[in-house]
Write an enzyme that holds these catalytic residues in place. Structure first.
Site, PDB file in Angstrom:
ATOM      1  N   HIS A  43       0.863  -1.185   0.000  1.00 45.01           N
ATOM      2  CA  HIS A  43       0.000   0.000   0.000  1.00 45.01           C
ATOM      3  C   HIS A  43       0.894   1.228   0.000  1.00 45.01           C
ATOM      4  CE1 HIS A  43      -3.166   2.795   0.681  1.00 45.01           C
ATOM      5  NE2 HIS A  43      -2.715   3.149   1.882  1.00 45.01           N
ATOM      6  N   ASP A  45       0.993   5.118  -0.140  1.00 49.59           N
ATOM      7  CA  ASP A  45       0.309   6.404  -0.026  1.00 49.59           C
ATOM      8  C   ASP A  45       0.945   7.420  -0.962  1.00 49.59           C
ATOM      9  OD1 ASP A  45      -1.699   6.028   2.060  1.00 49.59           O
ATOM     10  OD2 ASP A  45       0.003   5.670   3.386  1.00 49.59           O
ATOM     11  N   ASP A 172      -7.780   1.468   2.556  1.00 47.16           N
ATOM     12  CA  ASP A 172      -7.309   2.416   3.577  1.00 47.16           C
ATOM     13  C   ASP A 172      -8.183   3.643   3.803  1.00 47.16           C
ATOM     14  OD1 ASP A 172      -5.531   3.131   5.578  1.00 47.16           O
ATOM     15  OD2 ASP A 172      -4.217   4.269   4.250  1.00 47.16           O
ATOM     16  N   HIS A 423      -6.408   9.675  -0.304  1.00 42.45           N
ATOM     17  CA  HIS A 423      -7.080   9.680   0.997  1.00 42.45           C
ATOM     18  C   HIS A 423      -6.269  10.317   2.127  1.00 42.45           C
ATOM     19  CE1 HIS A 423      -5.050   5.697   0.679  1.00 42.45           C
ATOM     20  NE2 HIS A 423      -4.724   5.943   1.933  1.00 42.45           N
TER      21      HIS A 423
END
Length: 975
Positions: A43, A45, A172, A423
């Site tokens: 994951h 970001d 997430d 996000h």
């Protein structure tokens, strides 16, 4: 490191039978066993604790002294590709195209060919495929569609159908919106995987074996158009406890050497079998999924994969040695979903959303609905400007490339806006230097699109120049570029019909070419003076005006300085033919609102309050110390301004909180322009400031909010539709995201408040509405960002924020149509820009340049909006949407299907061929096929047919239809 070319030949021979992408490449399972699908993933970001560049770790970043402590996406992708070549059964999932596309551009052709083969064989699978994994609370649906289109079209252009993601992967985001499910379904996804849902919701689902179900994303679109199969992952998106083998984990590796003092193979296998059996008890089929990865994992992918190889071999060996009925395999989210679909079960249906989200008692992630309000506003303004840029680019066509100027490039702003949907971006949950970098990316993106760039390559400038006159400058740059103007440059109003306020330093009059505009007003306020005039522009077009300075008391124009005076009247009122607002003369607060057309009068009190933050408050978490908000002031200093074009009440509540309540002639809503900040530092953990409206409406605990700017959802205080809520935070636990509007109603009268950015809002008592406008916190909530939400501002004393709320009072039946249309106008407000040079030369009688332009030959039906018009992949990308929901217009026909003729609709081109696609424009609509699921409520669902005719289309309520159009240009005589 680059892959040697000889490895490409080796790869082509490794799995010769796997020649087609998609579900056909999925690994074989054992129908009579519990199949455990291991999903190796990372994951990444797109900005959070570090900037996008710092996380990617390009050459410049690697020179920084701290680069060794930072994860680098470039290392992850390099390492994963190498590890996948080492064992043909290994699989990996990647998500964020903002990083992958950047890595891809750096690769040699040999590496690209290897990666294409890995993708073709299904060993490297893309999930989601958007530019980012977007937030779902603070994002507008149009921006979501744009960023998903950018990523998915990159995959389609790069890998063809082999790169098509089959599942959405939103592991997430901090809560999930129903509109997001609807959009994903319309993009052609077969399902979605969620990581974070409320801890009480998750427990209820585990007990009831409802971790997977069909999510109905729309009450208007006929099922299964907006239905999306939804799977809630068991561990957010982390590996099971004790089974993490990344360099960022602390679990020991699998050691199977019996002679080693670190031997642990038996205990690892036993632990895994227990975890699998426990997880299987919460799911309905003989398939379960385990996420083997987490934040920025797989920089040393071989280490992860070697331990997974051992785990798979050791666990599966138990089938022969001990009669185990558990089979473990490398898999992907899509392959897991494929097996669920083959189970042919009926599934329960979810019709609400997943807000608000709490991960434990007293820990509601509702603060980020309002965190960093200035960044949220900048994102919304940039979305607006990007649409203008796209539309001008689309309308101008080849003419923009002629001559010395040429067509610019809207791609940088498109990519910057896509990044902002992440996000941890528009959500306001990044660190300060990252938030600054997000703003920098937006500003840089404006450059090539901006209408006052120094070079020839600015899109809007080139477009408008070819249609009208020389280069333009945005209004937001006016004060810095023209600090001592005696004459305004030429002004262009693009796409709108509303009064405009322009900052200026002197009394001026407005001259639209040969006609003087009447009723000019210049009012002096606490902030810089502003020129007020009534401007208009045609749909998908612009009008041009020139502005010239005149003597301050010129009798021909009637312009003058209007200094607001403190009201001495016993009655403090602003009113027009539609609306009347009465203020209390003692407190200066709004006390009554009247809709004169409907003869509705509502007692209402509006003021600013603040919650005293607790130690648990932070960028994510809203955790007020007490239930009651404290007033900023019980009264306000009040000044009244009344002119022919505007009436205003200026309210000053404190040194850091003020408001202008404004009403224009003909306007059916009240405009509240608030200015809050810098929030003063005081004893405690911070302040969270709200604007609150208290009325006498009996609302029975119900209020209503939009979902990403589209459909409306009912909210009930201290209630969740799908489980029995144990409310631990009566304030924060009742906050919901408000992307464009919130309202309350008693069934007859409706009070609506529209926002100019995403904010958190609620109704904590009957007849009351509140919206959080600003927050400044000296605490840290422990959710990972590790930094106080202080936002220093220019003088490092705190950030001052200005924004608008539009307040409407109407009957409940009539409110839906008008309030929705006004909300859309608020999102896509008119763009006002200026040209270099004075205005007078453009008033010459012999000047034949046009003063007005429209890209449409006729107006669109009121129910239809042009959501997208831009160049995309060598064709024109058009999206048309029906703006209303089923039953929303109970007094008219706005909620009915709408026919629209496309032939000769646009003035600068004629459509010669249309190809309909899915929502993200990456699949032909007639060739897209989704897995069919059986809801347990209505088994007779069918997919409605959609007809396409080059001359006319039909839009159903809430439907968005996407087309790629070939066009013939009609620019001669048009521009």
């Amino acid at each position: 490191p680059q892959i040697p070319s000889f490895l490409l030949l080796l790869l082509l021979l490794v799995v010769p039978e796997a020649r087609a992408s998609g579900y056909k490449t999925c690994p074989k399972v054992k129908p009579d066993m519990l199949n455990v699908h291991l999903v190796a993933h990372t994951h990444n970001d797109v900005g959070w604790l570090k900037t996008v560049d710092q996380y990617f770790c390009d050459a410049a970043t690697l020179k920084a002294p701290t680069w060794k402590t930072s994860p680098c996406v470039v290392n992850i992708l390099d390492s994963v590709v190498q590890a996948l070549l080492g064992e043909p059964t290994r699989r990996f999932v990647y998500v964020e195209m903002a990083f992958f596309s950047r890595w891809w551009r750096q690769q040699r052709e040999t590496t690209r060919e290897v990666v294409k083969e890995l993708v073709k064989q299904g060993r490297l699978e893309f999930a989601n495929g958007g530019w980012v994994m977007n937030d779902e609370a603070t994002t507008h649906y149009g921006a979501i569609v744009d960023q998903m289109t950018l990523g998915l079209c990159f995959l389609e252009d790069t890998f063809g159908k082999d790169g098509l993601p089959h599942v959405a992967w939103h592991i997430d985001p901090f809560g999930h919106s129903r509109e997001q499910a609807s959009l994903f379904a319309q993009m052609g996804f077969d399902g979605i995987f969620l990581g974070r849902i409320d801890y009480q919701d998750k427990y209820t689902r585990e007990v009831a074996q409802e971790m997977e179900q069909v999510w109905r994303g729309s009450t208007s679109l006929q099922p299964p158009t907006a239905d999306l199969f939804t799977s809630v992952l068991p561990n957010n998106y982390d590996p099971p406890s004790g089974l993490c083998w990344d360099i960022r984990c602390h679990d020991p590796p699998v050691v199977e050497d019996l002679g080693s003092p670190n031997y642990n193979a038996d205990s690892v296998v036993a632990h895994f079998l227990n975890v699998a059996a426990d997880q299987a008890g919460h799911y309905r089929t003989n398939h379960i999924i385990m996420t083997m990865g987490s934040d920025f994992h797989y920089e040393q992918a071989q280490n992860w994969f070697e331990n997974l190889d051992k785990l798979i071999r050791l666990v599966n060996a138990q089938q022969q040695t001990k009669g185990s009925r558990i089979h473990v395999l490398y898999s992907t989210p899509a392959c897991y979903l494929w097996e669920l679909n083959k189970a042919n079960l009926s599934w329960s249906v979810k019709q609400d959303d997943f807000f608000p989200y709490a991960d434990r008692p007293h820990n509601f992630w509702t603060g980020y609905f309002s965190s960093r309000p200035a960044l949220k506003r900048y994102e919304r303004i940039s979305y607006n400007f990007l649409q203008v840029c796209n539309q001008l680019e689309a309308l101008t066509g080849p003419v923009a490339n002629a001559g010395p100027y040429g067509l610019g490039d809207s791609a940088p702003l498109r990519e910057a806006m896509a990044v902002l949907q992440h996000h941890d971006a528009v959500s306001g949950t990044s660190r300060q230097h990252v938030a600054d970098d997000y703003a920098r990316q937006l500003a840089a993106g404006w450059g090539p699109c901006e209408v006052c760039g120094a070079g020839p390559g600015d899109v809007a400038s080139s477009a408008v120049r070819n249609m009208s006159h020389p280069r333009l400058c945005p209004i937001i740059n006016l004060s810095s570029k023209y600090p001592h103007l005696k004459s305004f440059p030429i002004m262009t109003v693009f796409h709108g019909l509303d009064p405009f306020l322009l900052p200026t330093l002197a009394s001026v009059f407005l001259l639209p070419w040969h006609q003087v505009v009447d009723h000019l007003v210049l009012s002096s306020r606490e902030h810089p003076p502003e020129l007020l005039f009534t401007g208009s522009a045609p749909a998908l077009g612009f009008s041009i005006y020139s502005v010239t300075q005149v003597h301050k008391q010129n009798p021909q124009t009637g312009s003058s300085w209007l200094n607001p005076q403190k009201s001495q009247s016993s009655v403090l009122v602003i009113e027009n033919e539609h609306t009347r607002a009465v203020f209390d003369t003692h407190t200066g607060l709004l006390k009554e609102l009247e809709n004169r057309d409907k003869k509705l009068v509502l007692p209402i009190r509006q003021a600013f309050f603040w919650y005293n933050a607790s130690k648990g408050s932070g960028a994510y978490i809203f955790a007020p110390e007490k239930l009651d908000a404290l007033p900023v002031s019980l009264s306000s200093e009040t000044h009244l301004v009344k002119t022919a074009l505007v009436q205003e009440v200026h309210q000053k509540f404190s040194a850091w909180c003020s408001q202008v309540v404004r009403l224009y002639p003909g306007q059916r809503h009240l405009e509240l322009e608030w200015t809050v900040g810098p929030i003063p530092p005081e004893i405690g953990f911070g302040k969270e400031v709200i604007s609150r409206f208290d009325t006498t409406l009996e609302t029975h605990g119900r209020f209503y909010t939009d979902s990403n700017g589209r459909e409306i959802l009912e909210r009930r205080r201290d209630y969740r539709p799908t489980w029995n809520l144990n409310q631990t935070e009566p304030v924060a636990g009742n906050y919901y995201p408000v992307n464009s509007r919130i309202y309350i109603t008693d069934g007859n009268i409706q009070l609506t408040v529209l926002t100019d950015r995403s904010q958190g809002g609620s109704s904590l008592s009957d007849g009351s509405l509140e919206l959080m406008v600003h927050r400044r916190l000296w605490s840290v909530d422990g959710c990972g960002v590790g930094e106080q939400l202080l936002e220093p501002g220019k003088d490092l004393k705190g950030l001052q924020v200005r924004g608008r709320h539009l307040v409407l009072l109407d009957t409940t039946q009539a409110a839906a149509v008008g309030h929705r249309l006004l909300a859309e106008k608020e999102v896509l407000a008119p763009q006002v820009v200026f040209a270099h040079g004075g205005g007078a030369p453009w008033t010459h009688p012999g000047n034949r340049r046009r003063t007005q332009f429209s890209g449409l030959r006729r107006e669109l039906p009121l129910a239809v909006r042009l959501l997208t018009a831009r160049w995309g992949r060598r064709t024109l990308l058009l999206r048309l949407e029906h703006q209303f929901a089923v039953g929303e217009d109970s007094e008219g026909n706005m909620s009915s299907p709408c026919d629209l003729g496309l032939e000769n609709l646009f003035s600068t081109f004629t459509i010669t061929h249309l190809k309909e696609t899915t929502l993200a424009a990456n699949q032909p609509w007639d060739r897209a096929s989704r897995l069919q699921w059986t809801p347990n409520t209505d088994p007779d669902l069918h997919t409605p047919a959609s007809s396409l005719d080059s001359a006319a289309i039909t839009l159903q309520p809430m439907e968005i239809r996407t087309f790629l159009a070939s066009v013939r240009w009609n620019l001669r005589g048009v521009v």
